[in-house]
Structures are given as structure tokens and as C-alpha cells.
Scaffold this motif. Structure first.
Motif, PDB file in Angstrom:
ATOM      1  N   LEU A 126      -1.605   7.974  66.444  1.00 16.74           N
ATOM      2  CA  LEU A 126      -2.113   9.224  65.874  1.00 16.74           C
ATOM      3  C   LEU A 126      -1.043  10.284  65.658  1.00 16.74           C
ATOM      4  O   LEU A 126      -1.253  11.213  64.881  1.00 16.74           O
ATOM      5  CB  LEU A 126      -3.225   9.782  66.771  1.00 16.74           C
ATOM      6  CG  LEU A 126      -4.384   8.807  67.055  1.00 16.74           C
ATOM      7  CD1 LEU A 126      -5.285   9.361  68.148  1.00 16.74           C
ATOM      8  CD2 LEU A 126      -5.173   8.545  65.782  1.00 16.74           C
ATOM      9  N   ALA A 127       0.081  10.173  66.336  1.00 11.55           N
ATOM     10  CA  ALA A 127       1.145  11.162  66.181  1.00 11.55           C
ATOM     11  C   ALA A 127       1.776  11.039  64.796  1.00 11.55           C
ATOM     12  O   ALA A 127       1.887   9.939  64.240  1.00 11.55           O
ATOM     13  CB  ALA A 127       2.203  10.979  67.257  1.00 11.55           C
ATOM     14  N   ALA A 128       2.203  12.147  64.242  1.00 16.11           N
ATOM     15  CA  ALA A 128       2.716  12.179  62.866  1.00 16.11           C
ATOM     16  C   ALA A 128       3.861  11.197  62.653  1.00 16.11           C
ATOM     17  O   ALA A 128       3.911  10.499  61.636  1.00 16.11           O
ATOM     18  CB  ALA A 128       3.166  13.597  62.518  1.00 16.11           C
ATOM     19  N   GLU A 129       4.771  11.097  63.626  1.00 21.41           N
ATOM     20  CA  GLU A 129       5.924  10.220  63.444  1.00 21.41           C
ATOM     21  C   GLU A 129       5.541   8.750  63.476  1.00 21.41           C
ATOM     22  O   GLU A 129       6.283   7.892  63.011  1.00 21.41           O
ATOM     23  CB  GLU A 129       6.999  10.498  64.504  1.00 21.41           C
ATOM     24  CG  GLU A 129       6.625  10.138  65.926  1.00 21.41           C
ATOM     25  CD  GLU A 129       5.913  11.253  66.679  1.00 21.41           C
ATOM     26  OE1 GLU A 129       5.794  11.152  67.910  1.00 21.41           O
ATOM     27  OE2 GLU A 129       5.484  12.242  66.024  1.00 21.41           O
ATOM     28  N   LYS A 130       4.342   8.440  64.016  1.00 25.47           N
ATOM     29  CA  LYS A 130       3.886   7.056  64.088  1.00 25.47           C
ATOM     30  C   LYS A 130       3.143   6.631  62.823  1.00 25.47           C
ATOM     31  O   LYS A 130       2.909   5.441  62.621  1.00 25.47           O
ATOM     32  CB  LYS A 130       2.964   6.864  65.302  1.00 25.47           C
ATOM     33  CG  LYS A 130       3.624   7.140  66.650  1.00 25.47           C
ATOM     34  CD  LYS A 130       4.681   6.101  66.960  1.00 25.47           C
ATOM     35  CE  LYS A 130       5.241   6.307  68.372  1.00 25.47           C
ATOM     36  NZ  LYS A 130       6.289   5.328  68.695  1.00 25.47           N
ATOM     37  N   ILE A 131       2.751   7.579  61.981  1.00 24.00           N
ATOM     38  CA  ILE A 131       1.949   7.220  60.800  1.00 24.00           C
ATOM     39  C   ILE A 131       2.753   6.377  59.811  1.00 24.00           C
ATOM     40  O   ILE A 131       2.258   5.291  59.452  1.00 24.00           O
ATOM     41  CB  ILE A 131       1.343   8.479  60.155  1.00 24.00           C
ATOM     42  CG1 ILE A 131       0.485   9.262  61.184  1.00 24.00           C
ATOM     43  CG2 ILE A 131       0.514   8.101  58.919  1.00 24.00           C
ATOM     44  CD1 ILE A 131      -0.673   8.478  61.780  1.00 24.00           C
ATOM     45  N   PRO A 132       3.930   6.744  59.296  1.00 20.76           N
ATOM     46  CA  PRO A 132       4.622   8.025  59.480  1.00 20.76           C
ATOM     47  C   PRO A 132       4.176   9.064  58.449  1.00 20.76           C
ATOM     48  O   PRO A 132       3.829   8.747  57.315  1.00 20.76           O
ATOM     49  CB  PRO A 132       6.078   7.637  59.248  1.00 20.76           C
ATOM     50  CG  PRO A 132       6.019   6.501  58.279  1.00 20.76           C
ATOM     51  CD  PRO A 132       4.748   5.765  58.577  1.00 20.76           C
ATOM     52  N   PHE A 133       4.247  10.343  58.918  1.00 22.12           N
ATOM     53  CA  PHE A 133       3.827  11.487  58.113  1.00 22.12           C
ATOM     54  C   PHE A 133       4.749  12.652  58.431  1.00 22.12           C
ATOM     55  O   PHE A 133       5.117  12.857  59.583  1.00 22.12           O
ATOM     56  CB  PHE A 133       2.379  11.851  58.443  1.00 22.12           C
ATOM     57  CG  PHE A 133       1.909  13.135  57.831  1.00 22.12           C
ATOM     58  CD1 PHE A 133       1.645  13.221  56.475  1.00 22.12           C
ATOM     59  CD2 PHE A 133       1.728  14.263  58.626  1.00 22.12           C
ATOM     60  CE1 PHE A 133       1.216  14.422  55.913  1.00 22.12           C
ATOM     61  CE2 PHE A 133       1.296  15.453  58.069  1.00 22.12           C
ATOM     62  CZ  PHE A 133       1.037  15.533  56.707  1.00 22.12           C
ATOM     63  N   LYS A 134       5.141  13.389  57.414  1.00 21.37           N
ATOM     64  CA  LYS A 134       6.004  14.551  57.603  1.00 21.37           C
ATOM     65  C   LYS A 134       5.165  15.816  57.558  1.00 21.37           C
ATOM     66  O   LYS A 134       4.787  16.291  56.482  1.00 21.37           O
ATOM     67  CB  LYS A 134       7.073  14.600  56.508  1.00 21.37           C
ATOM     68  CG  LYS A 134       8.052  13.439  56.539  1.00 21.37           C
ATOM     69  CD  LYS A 134       9.070  13.564  55.409  1.00 21.37           C
ATOM     70  CE  LYS A 134      10.082  12.436  55.431  1.00 21.37           C
ATOM     71  NZ  LYS A 134      11.044  12.535  54.301  1.00 21.37           N
ATOM     72  N   PRO A 135       4.820  16.391  58.724  1.00 21.33           N
ATOM     73  CA  PRO A 135       4.012  17.610  58.734  1.00 21.33           C
ATOM     74  C   PRO A 135       4.823  18.802  58.249  1.00 21.33           C
ATOM     75  O   PRO A 135       6.058  18.778  58.229  1.00 21.33           O
ATOM     76  CB  PRO A 135       3.633  17.766  60.202  1.00 21.33           C
ATOM     77  CG  PRO A 135       4.725  17.083  60.942  1.00 21.33           C
ATOM     78  CD  PRO A 135       5.176  15.947  60.076  1.00 21.33           C
ATOM     79  N   VAL A 136       4.111  19.832  57.847  1.00 28.09           N
ATOM     80  CA  VAL A 136       4.778  21.056  57.371  1.00 28.09           C
ATOM     81  C   VAL A 136       5.566  21.696  58.493  1.00 28.09           C
ATOM     82  O   VAL A 136       6.649  22.232  58.295  1.00 28.09           O
ATOM     83  CB  VAL A 136       3.732  22.038  56.796  1.00 28.09           C
ATOM     84  CG1 VAL A 136       4.393  23.352  56.416  1.00 28.09           C
ATOM     85  CG2 VAL A 136       3.041  21.423  55.588  1.00 28.09           C
ATOM     86  N   SER A 137       5.042  21.624  59.743  1.00 26.77           N
ATOM     87  CA  SER A 137       5.749  22.187  60.893  1.00 26.77           C
ATOM     88  C   SER A 137       5.507  21.309  62.108  1.00 26.77           C
ATOM     89  O   SER A 137       4.582  20.493  62.131  1.00 26.77           O
ATOM     90  CB  SER A 137       5.265  23.613  61.185  1.00 26.77           C
ATOM     91  OG  SER A 137       3.928  23.597  61.659  1.00 26.77           O
TER      92      SER A 137
END
Length: 284
Positions: A126-137
Motif C-alpha cells: 500500500l505504500a507509494a514506493e511499493k506501487i510504485p507511485f510518485k506522490p506530490v509530497s
């Protein structure tokens, strides 16, 4: 020129070319997978599934997945059920519960007495880096929802990795959702560095949803097993679905049953059918 035996299979209309890479040689680098996937001039399928010997002592098989565009991906839930049907029907195993190595990790599918197949899809990431996904902050890295800007629209998505990345959108009416256009835009959005599968979920009750999925490298499919798992996980985390009883997921090709308890140790269980369509040979 090589001749390759294959089996055409489907799980709720999500269809596959399944190749036994244990009893015959198969060079994936030389194979024209995207041409074979063409529904007008080829075999026609969403993914090619390759069964190979396990690479670790604990595994029974290795399972590789290639999208219709030829790209190799980490996981496919409907394919996993077809995998079990295939190795059982072909006499590659007598086991009813199988340990399978995939690029997305170990899965443990089980052939049930009633003919359905349950796949332990493991724990969702679920963590952004595991998706991976680059969140705005950095503050948004563990958020339940993220906002993706597409053109002039801000789209709220819930991100889940089920061995492959998914972005889930809650919609009022899945039949009216812009799956083709919005799905394609989000699939290749720069905040998803490895692209993403996009699910459009309509909540009918706390234990029943309708779902359409735009799969990366394929487009919309009749069903997506990992997409169903991701949608249920997202819905439970958002509080719109219940984790006490299994959730029924109605896809265009049929129904899957997904079970997950909302805690860090719980695995996602997916149950549904798999069927053989025909056997064939192709030269390449």
C-alpha cells in the motif's frame, strides 16, 4: 522454424495463450507475442502465460506473464487460476495446492472440490514506493486516496499493489465510466513510473461491487483478478466495503469472490472459475 504447442484458456472472459515451457522449448525473445495476440490475424488473447520449472526448492512451478503488447508483467490473478487448471489437466502435478513463483512474488493457488480455484494472492502493498507511485509530497505517501490530474480534471484514486500496480477509482455507475479514455490516460500517467492498471468500481452494497478494469499493455479486459483484489482492498480501506464477509465482484465476464481482513498480516484470497477453450500449434 519452431513449432509450439499451446492451450487457449480463459478466466471469466480474460483469455490466455498458455504454453508448457517444461516439456518443450520456448524462446520468448524470438516469439511474435503481439502478433499472436491479435484477434483478427492471430490466436487472440489478453496475455500469454508461460509455465516453467521452479527456480527454488520451495516452489512447484515458475509462472511468467506477457501482455498482448509483448511486455512481461508481474502478476495476473485470472491467469493464476488458468495456470492451476492447466498443470492439473496436463498431468504436470497431482497436488491440489501449488506453490508458484512469479515476478510479483510467491502465490499459492488451490483447486477446490467443486472445481473452482482459490488463489492466495499474498498481502497487498500500500505504500507509494511499493506501487510504485510518485506522490506530490511525502505527506501523501501513505494516504488512502491520491489525486491525479488528467487534463483539467482532478481524479481521486486509491493505489494498491497486488503483485502488479493498480489505481482504483470509485464511480457512481460503472457502465457510464470513461474506461477507455480515462483508463488510458492514467495508465501512462507520469506519477506511475511502471504504468498502472486502472479499476473503475461501483459499490452496490458493503459486500458487492461492479468493476471494470483497463489493464496496462492490453486495454479493457472482460475480467481482471488482481484488479478485483485491489478494488476490494481499496474499498475496505476506504470504509465503503465490509471485511467481515467475502465481497462479490461482478466483472463483465462474470463473478469473483474476494476475501481480505483489514490488517497488515492478512492475505487476499480470490476464488473463481477457469476453463480450457481449445488446443493448438503455431510456428515461429
Amino acid at each position: 522454424m519452431n513449432t509450439l504447442k499451446f492451450t487457449k484458456m480463459h478466466g471469466l472472459g480474460n483469455d490466455f495463450m498458455v504454453v508448457d515451457g517444461i516439456r518443450q522449448a520456448f524462446d520468448t525473445t524470438a516469439a511474435p507475442i503481439s502478433s499472436w495476440a491479435n484477434r483478427h490475424t492471430g490466436i487472440g488473447f489478453d496475455q500469454l502465460l508461460l509455465i516453467e520449472p521452479a527456480q527454488t526448492p520451495a516452489g512447484d512451478f515458475r509462472y511468467r506473464i506477457f501482455n498482448a503488447d509483448g511486455s512481461e508483467v508481474e502478476q495476473c490473478g485470472n491467469g493464476a487460476r488458468c495456470f492451476v487448471r492447466f498443470v492439473t489437466e496436463k498431468g504436470l502435478t497431482a497436488k491440489h495446492e501449488i506453490v508458484v513463483e512469479t515476478a510479483g512474488g510467491i502465490i499459492v493457488p488451490r483447486l477446490n472440490d467443486n472445481g473452482s480455484i482459490t488463489v492466495d494472492m499474498g498481502k497487498p502493498a500500500l505504500a507509494a514506493e511499493k506501487i510504485p507511485f510518485k506522490p506530490v509530497s511525502d505527506v501523501d505517501a501513505h494516504a488512502l486516496m491520491h489525486t491525479i490530474v488528467v487534463g483539467l480534471e482532478s481524479i481521486p484514486v486509491s493505489c494498491v499493489n497486488m503483485g502488479n500496480p493498480h489505481a482504483v477509482i470509485v464511480v457512481d455507475d460503472v457502465d457510464l465510466a470513461p474506461v477507455a479514455t480515462l483508463g488510458e490516460a492514467i495508465e501512462s500517467h507520469p506519477q506511475f513510473p511502471q504504468k498502472v492498471n486502472v479499476g473503475f468500481m461501483q459499490v452496490l452494497s458493503p459486500n458487492h461491487i461492479k468493476l471494470r478494469v483497463f489493464e496496462r499493455g492490453v486495454g479493457e479486459t472482460q475480467a481482471c483478478g488482481t484488479g478485483a483484489c485491489a478494488a476490494v482492498v481499496a474499498g475496505i480501506r476506504l470504509g465503503v466495503l465490509d471485511d467481515v464477509a467475502p465481497v462479490e465482484v461482478d466483472l463483465r465476464g462474470g463473478r469473483l469472490t474476494i476475501t481480505w481482513q483489514n490488517d497488515d498480516s492478512s492475505h487476499v484470497l480470490m476464488t473463481g472459475p477457469a476453463a480450457t477453450v481449445f488446443e493448438g500449434e503455431v510456428a515461429y
